[in-house]
Structure formats: structure tokens, C-alpha cells
Design a protein around this motif. Structure first.
Motif, PDB file in Angstrom:
ATOM      1  N   ALA A   4       0.875   2.108   8.672  1.00 33.02           N
ATOM      2  CA  ALA A   4       0.361   3.411   8.235  1.00 33.02           C
ATOM      3  C   ALA A   4       1.159   3.926   7.046  1.00 33.02           C
ATOM      4  O   ALA A   4       0.595   4.457   6.078  1.00 33.02           O
ATOM      5  CB  ALA A   4       0.417   4.415   9.381  1.00 33.02           C
ATOM      6  N   ALA A   5       2.485   3.756   7.103  1.00 31.80           N
ATOM      7  CA  ALA A   5       3.334   4.169   5.988  1.00 31.80           C
ATOM      8  C   ALA A   5       3.031   3.340   4.745  1.00 31.80           C
ATOM      9  O   ALA A   5       3.017   3.860   3.610  1.00 31.80           O
ATOM     10  CB  ALA A   5       4.807   4.031   6.371  1.00 31.80           C
ATOM     11  N   THR A   6       2.761   2.064   4.929  1.00 31.57           N
ATOM     12  CA  THR A   6       2.465   1.182   3.799  1.00 31.57           C
ATOM     13  C   THR A   6       1.136   1.559   3.151  1.00 31.57           C
ATOM     14  O   THR A   6       1.004   1.529   1.922  1.00 31.57           O
ATOM     15  CB  THR A   6       2.442  -0.289   4.267  1.00 31.57           C
ATOM     16  OG1 THR A   6       3.662  -0.583   4.962  1.00 31.57           O
ATOM     17  CG2 THR A   6       2.313  -1.244   3.080  1.00 31.57           C
ATOM     18  N   HIS A  66      11.244  -2.959   2.678  1.00 34.31           N
ATOM     19  CA  HIS A  66      10.516  -2.052   3.561  1.00 34.31           C
ATOM     20  C   HIS A  66      11.024  -0.615   3.448  1.00 34.31           C
ATOM     21  O   HIS A  66      10.233   0.326   3.563  1.00 34.31           O
ATOM     22  CB  HIS A  66      10.598  -2.555   5.005  1.00 34.31           C
ATOM     23  CG  HIS A  66       9.826  -3.817   5.235  1.00 34.31           C
ATOM     24  ND1 HIS A  66       8.450  -3.846   5.275  1.00 34.31           N
ATOM     25  CD2 HIS A  66      10.239  -5.106   5.412  1.00 34.31           C
ATOM     26  CE1 HIS A  66       8.045  -5.091   5.477  1.00 34.31           C
ATOM     27  NE2 HIS A  66       9.110  -5.871   5.549  1.00 34.31           N
ATOM     28  N   ARG A  67      12.327  -0.444   3.231  1.00 38.99           N
ATOM     29  CA  ARG A  67      12.869   0.909   3.071  1.00 38.99           C
ATOM     30  C   ARG A  67      12.237   1.609   1.873  1.00 38.99           C
ATOM     31  O   ARG A  67      11.867   2.785   1.937  1.00 38.99           O
ATOM     32  CB  ARG A  67      14.389   0.851   2.885  1.00 38.99           C
ATOM     33  CG  ARG A  67      15.053   2.224   2.851  1.00 38.99           C
ATOM     34  CD  ARG A  67      16.453   2.164   2.299  1.00 38.99           C
ATOM     35  NE  ARG A  67      16.464   1.800   0.881  1.00 38.99           N
ATOM     36  CZ  ARG A  67      16.141   2.640  -0.103  1.00 38.99           C
ATOM     37  NH1 ARG A  67      15.785   3.884   0.155  1.00 38.99           N
ATOM     38  NH2 ARG A  67      16.167   2.229  -1.357  1.00 38.99           N
ATOM     39  N   ARG A  68      12.092   0.880   0.768  1.00 36.38           N
ATOM     40  CA  ARG A  68      11.493   1.465  -0.436  1.00 36.38           C
ATOM     41  C   ARG A  68      10.025   1.823  -0.212  1.00 36.38           C
ATOM     42  O   ARG A  68       9.544   2.845  -0.711  1.00 36.38           O
ATOM     43  CB  ARG A  68      11.622   0.501  -1.609  1.00 36.38           C
ATOM     44  CG  ARG A  68      13.045   0.282  -2.091  1.00 36.38           C
ATOM     45  CD  ARG A  68      13.059  -0.469  -3.411  1.00 36.38           C
ATOM     46  NE  ARG A  68      14.408  -0.824  -3.820  1.00 36.38           N
ATOM     47  CZ  ARG A  68      14.719  -1.278  -5.041  1.00 36.38           C
ATOM     48  NH1 ARG A  68      13.758  -1.426  -5.949  1.00 36.38           N
ATOM     49  NH2 ARG A  68      15.963  -1.596  -5.343  1.00 36.38           N
ATOM     50  N   ILE A  69       9.330   0.983   0.515  1.00 38.18           N
ATOM     51  CA  ILE A  69       7.905   1.249   0.752  1.00 38.18           C
ATOM     52  C   ILE A  69       7.716   2.500   1.601  1.00 38.18           C
ATOM     53  O   ILE A  69       6.920   3.375   1.254  1.00 38.18           O
ATOM     54  CB  ILE A  69       7.229   0.037   1.420  1.00 38.18           C
ATOM     55  CG1 ILE A  69       7.134  -1.125   0.420  1.00 38.18           C
ATOM     56  CG2 ILE A  69       5.826   0.407   1.921  1.00 38.18           C
ATOM     57  CD1 ILE A  69       6.621  -2.418   1.025  1.00 38.18           C
ATOM     58  N   VAL A  70       8.454   2.605   2.718  1.00 39.94           N
ATOM     59  CA  VAL A  70       8.261   3.782   3.572  1.00 39.94           C
ATOM     60  C   VAL A  70       8.722   5.049   2.869  1.00 39.94           C
ATOM     61  O   VAL A  70       8.150   6.130   3.070  1.00 39.94           O
ATOM     62  CB  VAL A  70       8.944   3.621   4.949  1.00 39.94           C
ATOM     63  CG1 VAL A  70       8.320   2.469   5.718  1.00 39.94           C
ATOM     64  CG2 VAL A  70      10.441   3.431   4.821  1.00 39.94           C
TER      65      VAL A  70
END
Length: 240
Positions: A103-105, A144-148
């Protein structure tokens, strides 16, 4: 209701009602205890409890203040609890991650800046095609940290980061034990980045689900049936 719990609830209500705002200094102890109809000892215990969960901040010689109440700060207490998890709960954390992170992505595909997406792809390029497992996992966490963060929702980002940290050990084990894990991770990361660049939230959500689900499925199949579950569940998975 215990006296200390009552004191905590009354201070919370002052914050919720806007009587105390982020950065505000609490009234003097004697004044506040009288106003709330509480003993000074129960008020002190309430302040201690609210300080532990980052709602209040006691400044020696200055007073007690309401913190910024930013989501990342308030969720630090959740991180503490999560750090106490046992290996037999790691699949549960993967399940939560699989529900939240896609969902965050998808949100990131709509909200992430073009420069941020370009930097994300550079992050992948710097890793190369044959990284070590340690380098891959470090890159994976940052990816993943950057994406969220790019999803633009600090509450969601803090929750995903907290849950994701608990799965790091399993991701390392997968890289050491599954023959195609490195190649699969690189391929899926590039597909996610391409979906972000194309502003395709459905594609981004789908690839994130595939990516997280792959590790989850591996872990489910890799735990030997005779291992059972317990604090050393992951130790039952030995590199070959």
C-alpha cells in the motif's frame, strides 16, 4: 481505574482537547495536581509513564513539556516492543509487512518526487549484479525505507520501518541459503523501481507484494517440520 491511570488519562485529555499543545510547558506540579484533583505522587507517576512513551519530556531545572508528538517519535515505543519479538513470530511480522508495504509502495508511485525515484534507481545501480549478501540486505533496507518515506505518510512509514526491521535476519538467511535469492531480489527491486518511474500504483503494489511474499513463502518452506517454533526457529535453517 488505578490512580496513576486516571492521572495519565486526564493529562491525555488535556492534550486531545488542545489545552496542552506540542511544545507547551505543563503547569507547576502543585497547580496541576490541584486542578486535576490528583495527589502529587500519582501525578509524578503519570508524568514518568508519559515520558517513557515520548508524550512528555522532563527538562531538569526547567519543567515538563509536551513533545512534538510526531508519529515517528510516538512510535519509538512500538519499536521497543517489537525488538522483544521471538523468531517464532517472524512470519506474523512478514504478514503485517505484506499488508502494509505494498500500500505504501502504491502511494509512492503517485507521490514520490522524480528526483527521488532517480536516486532510488541509482541506489540499485551502485549495487551491481553480484553483490554480497550483506551488501544486498543493506541496500534492500535502504531501498524500502526510501519508498515508504516517499509515500508521504509519516505514520505509515514509521509503522512499516518498525515491522520491516524485525525481518532483517530472515532476509539474510534467505540470501545465504536460497540459490536464486540475490538475483530474484535484484529483479524484483528493478521492477518496483520501474513501476514507480511509470507512475503505476497497481504495478508497484503488485511487485511489492510479489517481493515480500517471496521471502515469506521461502521462510515457511525452509523451517524444518521437526524444528517446531521457539526463540531459535531461524537457527534451524542452516546455510548449505
Amino acid at each position: 481505574m488505578a490512580v496513576t491511570d486516571e492521572a495519565i488519562e486526564k493529562i491525555k485529555q488535556m492534550i486531545v482537547a488542545g489545552e496542552l499543545r506540542p511544545g507547551d510547558r505543563l503547569p507547576r506540579e502543585a497547580d496541576l495536581s490541584g486542578r486535576l484533583g490528583l495527589s502529587r505522587s500519582s501525578l509524578r507517576e503519570a508524568v514518568k509513564a508519559l515520558t517513557l512513551i515520548n508524550v512528555l519530556n522532563v527538562r531538569q531545572g526547567d519543567g515538563t513539556y509536551v513533545t512534538s508528538l510526531e508519529p515517528a517519535l510516538l512510535l519509538e515505543s512500538l519499536s521497543f516492543v517489537v525488538d522483544l519479538h521471538r523468531d517464532d513470530t517472524v512470519l506474523q511480522f512478514f504478514e503485517v509487512r505484506r499488508l502494509l508495504e505494498p500500500a505504501a509502495t502504491a502511494l509512492a508511485a503517485q507521490r514520490m518526487g522524480s528526483d527521488e525515484i532517480a536516486e532510488l534507481r541509482c541506489l540499485l545501480d551502485r549495487l551491481g549484479d553480484s553483490p554480497t549478501v550483506d551488501d544486498l540486505v543493506a541496500n534492500d533496507l535502504e531501498f524500502h525505507r526510501r519508498i515508504v518515506a516517499g509515500a508521504g505518510n509519516p505514520v505509515l512509514a514509521s509503522m512499516v520501518d518498525t515491522v520491516s526491521a524485525t525481518t532483517q535476519r530472515a532476509r539474510i538467511w534467505r540470501g545465504l541459503t536460497q540459490a536464486d535469492a540475490v538475483a530474484a531480489t535484484l529483479r524484483e527491486h528493478r521492477a518496483i523501481a520501474a513501476s514507480l518511474a511509470a507512475r503505476d500504483p497497481d504495478g508497484a503494489r503488485a511487485w511489492a507484494t510479489v517481493h515480500i511474499g517471496g521471502v515469506e513463502r521461502w521462510l515457511t518452506s525452509a523451517i524444518p517440520p521437526t524444528a517446531g517454533v521457539g526463540p531459535s526457529t531461524l537457527d534451524a535453517i542452516r546455510p548449505t
